[in-house]
Design a protein around this motif. Sequence first.
Motif, PDB file in Angstrom:
ATOM      1  N   ASN A  68      94.754  51.654  -7.172  1.00 39.84           N
ATOM      2  CA  ASN A  68      94.096  52.191  -5.973  1.00 39.84           C
ATOM      3  C   ASN A  68      92.591  52.281  -6.141  1.00 39.84           C
ATOM      4  O   ASN A  68      91.866  52.407  -5.157  1.00 39.84           O
ATOM      5  N   TRP A  69      92.117  52.255  -7.384  1.00 34.75           N
ATOM      6  CA  TRP A  69      90.685  52.365  -7.654  1.00 34.75           C
ATOM      7  C   TRP A  69      90.114  51.081  -8.239  1.00 34.75           C
ATOM      8  O   TRP A  69      89.045  51.103  -8.850  1.00 34.75           O
ATOM      9  N   THR A  70      90.798  49.966  -8.022  1.00 35.39           N
ATOM     10  CA  THR A  70      90.273  48.683  -8.480  1.00 35.39           C
ATOM     11  C   THR A  70      88.872  48.502  -7.909  1.00 35.39           C
ATOM     12  O   THR A  70      88.627  48.757  -6.730  1.00 35.39           O
ATOM     13  N   GLY A  71      87.946  48.086  -8.755  1.00 34.15           N
ATOM     14  CA  GLY A  71      86.560  47.906  -8.330  1.00 34.15           C
ATOM     15  C   GLY A  71      85.707  49.139  -8.554  1.00 34.15           C
ATOM     16  O   GLY A  71      84.520  49.127  -8.245  1.00 34.15           O
ATOM     17  N   GLN A  72      86.315  50.210  -9.043  1.00 35.68           N
ATOM     18  CA  GLN A  72      85.570  51.438  -9.319  1.00 35.68           C
ATOM     19  C   GLN A  72      85.712  51.793 -10.800  1.00 35.68           C
ATOM     20  O   GLN A  72      86.727  51.492 -11.417  1.00 35.68           O
TER      21      GLN A  72
END
Length: 162
Positions: free
Chosen positions: A20-24
Amino acid sequence: MNVFEYVFQSIGGAPLRLQNWTGQPLLLVNTASESEFAPQYAQLQRIYDDYRESGLVIIGLPCDDFGHREPGSEEDIAKLTWEEYRVRFPLTRKISVMGYAAHPLFHALRETYGDDVTPRWNFYKYLFDRRGELIECWPSKVTPNDPLLTHQVERNLNSWVF
């Protein structure tokens, strides 16, 4: 190994998929409410407040592996972390980080990076980049507001996308 492949259970029991936090960026911390390092909860909350708009996600991983410092239930943990430290970042259900019963993420960390990344006590900190790769980890005595940690967070802010 990629941190975004792993799933935990939130302290409330719902699946907590790191994808859910891919890219963070993710800062994962094995926590314990009765640890001598528990005041770091407040520092983690301040770091979360300072950097979450830039994309930083902090997730607390309550753990009772070291010195039986997390003996309470998930309800006890949620209540204590809110009342004592006003924690608003996500917390998981209690997990193990050591031995056979360790969460699969910790098996993968050890297999990929060796024993140097194995937590030795409560409040080990793991910073992952936007691609899900480990940037660095810090032992318990390195506080969340230590320049060693905050420098790595700030240094990588421009490389993170949301």
